[in-house]
Motif scaffolding. Sequence first.
Motif, PDB file in Angstrom:
ATOM      1  N   ILE B 320     -20.738  -4.382  16.722  1.00 20.14           N
ATOM      2  CA  ILE B 320     -21.331  -4.915  17.945  1.00 20.14           C
ATOM      3  C   ILE B 320     -20.866  -6.359  18.106  1.00 20.14           C
ATOM      4  O   ILE B 320     -21.353  -7.261  17.445  1.00 20.14           O
ATOM      5  CB  ILE B 320     -22.868  -4.836  17.889  1.00 20.14           C
ATOM      6  CG1 ILE B 320     -23.296  -3.404  17.582  1.00 20.14           C
ATOM      7  CG2 ILE B 320     -23.468  -5.282  19.208  1.00 20.14           C
ATOM      8  CD1 ILE B 320     -24.758  -3.252  17.264  1.00 20.14           C
ATOM      9  N   SER B 321     -19.897  -6.560  18.998  1.00 20.10           N
ATOM     10  CA  SER B 321     -19.244  -7.868  19.062  1.00 20.10           C
ATOM     11  C   SER B 321     -19.772  -8.736  20.194  1.00 20.10           C
ATOM     12  O   SER B 321     -19.533  -9.933  20.228  1.00 20.10           O
ATOM     13  CB  SER B 321     -17.739  -7.671  19.241  1.00 20.10           C
ATOM     14  OG  SER B 321     -17.518  -6.833  20.355  1.00 20.10           O
ATOM     15  N   SER B 322     -20.486  -8.143  21.143  1.00 23.60           N
ATOM     16  CA  SER B 322     -20.984  -8.918  22.277  1.00 23.60           C
ATOM     17  C   SER B 322     -22.141  -8.149  22.912  1.00 23.60           C
ATOM     18  O   SER B 322     -22.286  -6.951  22.687  1.00 23.60           O
ATOM     19  CB  SER B 322     -19.878  -9.104  23.313  1.00 23.60           C
ATOM     20  OG  SER B 322     -19.587  -7.855  23.894  1.00 23.60           O
ATOM     21  N   PRO B 323     -22.951  -8.840  23.721  1.00 29.74           N
ATOM     22  CA  PRO B 323     -24.027  -8.128  24.419  1.00 29.74           C
ATOM     23  C   PRO B 323     -23.494  -7.004  25.301  1.00 29.74           C
ATOM     24  O   PRO B 323     -24.157  -6.000  25.495  1.00 29.74           O
ATOM     25  CB  PRO B 323     -24.684  -9.223  25.264  1.00 29.74           C
ATOM     26  CG  PRO B 323     -24.390 -10.483  24.558  1.00 29.74           C
ATOM     27  CD  PRO B 323     -23.027 -10.288  23.940  1.00 29.74           C
ATOM     28  N   ILE B 324     -22.265  -7.187  25.793  1.00 32.10           N
ATOM     29  CA  ILE B 324     -21.680  -6.151  26.643  1.00 32.10           C
ATOM     30  C   ILE B 324     -21.466  -4.877  25.827  1.00 32.10           C
ATOM     31  O   ILE B 324     -21.756  -3.773  26.282  1.00 32.10           O
ATOM     32  CB  ILE B 324     -20.346  -6.652  27.231  1.00 32.10           C
ATOM     33  CG1 ILE B 324     -20.607  -7.926  28.023  1.00 32.10           C
ATOM     34  CG2 ILE B 324     -19.667  -5.605  28.079  1.00 32.10           C
ATOM     35  CD1 ILE B 324     -19.454  -8.876  28.091  1.00 32.10           C
ATOM     36  N   GLU B 325     -20.981  -5.070  24.586  1.00 39.89           N
ATOM     37  CA  GLU B 325     -20.787  -3.939  23.688  1.00 39.89           C
ATOM     38  C   GLU B 325     -22.149  -3.322  23.327  1.00 39.89           C
ATOM     39  O   GLU B 325     -22.301  -2.102  23.307  1.00 39.89           O
ATOM     40  CB  GLU B 325     -20.065  -4.435  22.432  1.00 39.89           C
ATOM     41  CG  GLU B 325     -19.652  -3.370  21.449  1.00 39.89           C
ATOM     42  CD  GLU B 325     -18.596  -2.437  22.014  1.00 39.89           C
ATOM     43  OE1 GLU B 325     -17.953  -2.809  23.011  1.00 39.89           O
ATOM     44  OE2 GLU B 325     -18.423  -1.340  21.451  1.00 39.89           O
ATOM     45  N   ALA B 326     -23.130  -4.170  23.059  1.00 42.01           N
ATOM     46  CA  ALA B 326     -24.470  -3.686  22.713  1.00 42.01           C
ATOM     47  C   ALA B 326     -25.019  -2.823  23.848  1.00 42.01           C
ATOM     48  O   ALA B 326     -25.585  -1.759  23.632  1.00 42.01           O
ATOM     49  CB  ALA B 326     -25.400  -4.858  22.429  1.00 42.01           C
ATOM     50  N   GLN B 327     -24.818  -3.293  25.073  1.00 45.85           N
ATOM     51  CA  GLN B 327     -25.309  -2.545  26.222  1.00 45.85           C
ATOM     52  C   GLN B 327     -24.618  -1.183  26.307  1.00 45.85           C
ATOM     53  O   GLN B 327     -25.244  -0.174  26.578  1.00 45.85           O
ATOM     54  CB  GLN B 327     -25.050  -3.343  27.504  1.00 45.85           C
ATOM     55  CG  GLN B 327     -25.637  -2.679  28.737  1.00 45.85           C
ATOM     56  CD  GLN B 327     -25.213  -3.387  30.003  1.00 45.85           C
ATOM     57  OE1 GLN B 327     -24.088  -3.877  30.111  1.00 45.85           O
ATOM     58  NE2 GLN B 327     -26.098  -3.432  30.972  1.00 45.85           N
ATOM     59  N   ARG B 328     -23.314  -1.165  26.023  1.00 44.21           N
ATOM     60  CA  ARG B 328     -22.571   0.084  26.066  1.00 44.21           C
ATOM     61  C   ARG B 328     -23.113   1.055  25.007  1.00 44.21           C
ATOM     62  O   ARG B 328     -23.143   2.265  25.211  1.00 44.21           O
ATOM     63  CB  ARG B 328     -21.083  -0.192  25.820  1.00 44.21           C
ATOM     64  CG  ARG B 328     -20.138   0.795  26.471  1.00 44.21           C
ATOM     65  CD  ARG B 328     -18.688   0.477  26.147  1.00 44.21           C
ATOM     66  NE  ARG B 328     -18.430   0.370  24.722  1.00 44.21           N
ATOM     67  CZ  ARG B 328     -18.287   1.399  23.893  1.00 44.21           C
ATOM     68  NH1 ARG B 328     -18.364   2.631  24.370  1.00 44.21           N
ATOM     69  NH2 ARG B 328     -18.074   1.212  22.605  1.00 44.21           N
TER      70      ARG B 328
END
Lengths: 334, 494
Positions: B320-328
């Motif tokens: 999980i490298s960014s909130p965008i990735e977390a959201q995905r």
Amino acid sequence: MKSKTFEKHSYTFMLLGLMAVVLLFFTALKGGMMWKGDVWLGIAMQFPEYGVVTLGLMFCFICGKMDMSFMALGNFATIMAVMYMGAHADSPAGGVILVGIAIALGIAVVGGLINGLLVAYLDIPPVMATISMQLVWTGLSVALTNGNTVKGLPSLYTDIGHTYLLGFLPVPLLIFLVIFAVAWWLLQHTVYGEKLYMVGTNIKAAEFSAINTRRMVIGTYILCDVICCIGCLIMISTMASAKADYGTSYVMRCILILVLAGVLPDGGMGRIDNVLIAIVTIQIIATGVNMFPNLNTYYASLIWGALLLVVLVMSTRMSSGGFLRLRAKKAAKA
Amino acid sequence: MSEYLLQMTGIDKSFGGVHALDHVNFAIKPGKVMCLAGENGCGKSTLVKIISGVYTRDSGEVMFEGRAIEKITPADATRMGIQVIYQDLSIFPNLTVMENLAINSEITANRKIVNRKRWEQTAREALSKIGYEIDLHKKMGELSVADKQLVAICRALLFNAKLIIMDEPTTALTKKEVDALFKTVRQLRDSGIAIMFISHKTEEIFEISDDVCIMRNGKNVFLGETATLTKKDFTYYMTGREIEDDYFVPTNISKEPVLKVEHLTWRDKFHDVSFELRKGEILGITGLLGSGRTELALSLFGLGKVHSGTITLNGRPVKISSPIEAQRLRIGYVPEDRLTEGLCLRQPIADNIMLSSLKQLTRALGMIRHQELFEKSNEWVKTFSIATDDAHKHASTLSGGNQQKIVLSKWLNNDLDVLILNGPTVGVDIGAKQDIHALVHDLANKGLAVIIISDDLAEVVVNCNRVIVMKDGGIVGEMTGDRITEENILDIIR
């Protein structure tokens, strides 16, 4: 209901009121001279170049960032373009002009990218980062030109700045209107515009909401510098040359216009329609001041400085109510 | 002379059309601790500002030490011996403890030349009043909140304070620090100073106060000795409704874990953290400030670092490298600091609700569906009964509880597997707190995996079916079911 509409647009009405006061003031001093057709044609001819630049800077301000480098960058980009066009004077003008414009816009993209990277990835405060870049671009321009004007634009290009379409519509004004329409569309109708206001209001909250804030900042700097460069391309057409220090006074003038329009550099605020009113008002003041030939031009600088101060004081005292964003009509009904 | 130090009767204050204070009575005796309690927006701070001279009352009478007081300015109030310690503490973070302590008296004495010896003397005198020891030459900004508070108290004492008003002093303190603060408060009380303690935490009020004044909607609904009140009465006076603790009963826990964390380490923040989380569970993670609980959450949301260890989501290892990735990956995070991390305050409620779901609203050419933005957000306003008549209004117009509902709906509008709530009810009043808890229970039982990170032990006990306790960056205990009690958690934490 009516009063609610008034409240919503109260700041716009105030700006229109200010414009009326300015007009009355100059009419009182100069009488009918203010209302000659030439004067208004002059106004329509002059404001587009810095009007376009202001629209570019507007995006930066809404994003909560600052750009001090845009004029230096625009001058460097146009110097390169003029040099190219001058060197290929014997080729067909149309093609040369297109390539020249492409070179200028390409340099603007690079300049915006550098600004964006400095601010978004290296976390340098925007004012410092862009002032440094301003020095870099000015330095490059001066080194290239020894500070002299660069000439050699094809006459087809210099004509753009002086042509009236259908006899009354100056081409620079037309370019301004097109850019205004695009900017309006971007702010009011795209997801980019929506994100821009949110990132400008609170970049951290936007990041916590899974928005790619770095990409937003970099993209906005590129957009800002490209639009500013278009303004500079208009400017070299009317000047018929490029130079390292053209339009340096526009930096403060653009900031003045944006603050007057309620697009504060804090970010997330402001309406593009107010920006248009502010641009025109400032041009009326500039034209009006020029009607006093005895007035030393150095006083003009004094007037702009004082005006900026007054506007800043006013804007910090205004309730934020005036600086709301403009909503698409459809949405307001929902 | 009356037995009261300060007596206020029939105080009225309006702002525009809003009646902020409606015939409020208030009285405090010397040598007593008086709690001023009430939910957010009940008029507590307005009352304090009238006492300290920031606002002028519209009508009503004020007696201080038996003398009627007409208009006063903040400077008058200070001279009379009224000191307010605000939440932001009003200190100079770049100056040392000594300078902070001495600067006011130096200025009042109109001295122009710096005499370090005299400064040090003043500072030592101040600290000795409560027998508190700290390095005088430390920068104020480097101190913990608790230490800053004690310095602020010492500074107040330099002015021969007769009444010290403390505005929610315990908000940012750990349990241990609260105990230390209370010790000092009792010490001050015994020396004859009146203390006005503003809070909305029930436990604290019962622990520290002799008298209590409860306010609701600009009126005071109770004024008297704390001993005569039960906790149930207290809650009733605060909220105007009866509230029972509603314990979470999991009904829908999945067999397979949705999230599996193994040996996760962020150097200097937390180390070797392992746990599993199933759908339908509410997992509590608790620990003191600095125990690594927030950093752990940030790492699961792509804003922290992972130096070693693995995260497995639905059986697949993920990075999980960014909130965008977390959201995905269908992970949502409601941050600790609502105002700076959760909300764009100067933007409409609707836009805040939809901020993390703008992809759903995109149509051709990157254009936005305005209509849908408002329809969708209005649905959430209804679902959560967010107290607004118009979702176009700014998020800043709402109270803490309603703002938190915005941040929650922002994430619930996404399809989530895991929802991480960090301090979900900090600064939220009791009524809204209950609403949010009930909502989270409901979500869990519908199959969401929830993590609640909180140092409010009562909240963890009531809402979680499993609790992990963190200390100094590591997990020091885990408990389930009936084993989860405040005493058991405190045993491990301390």
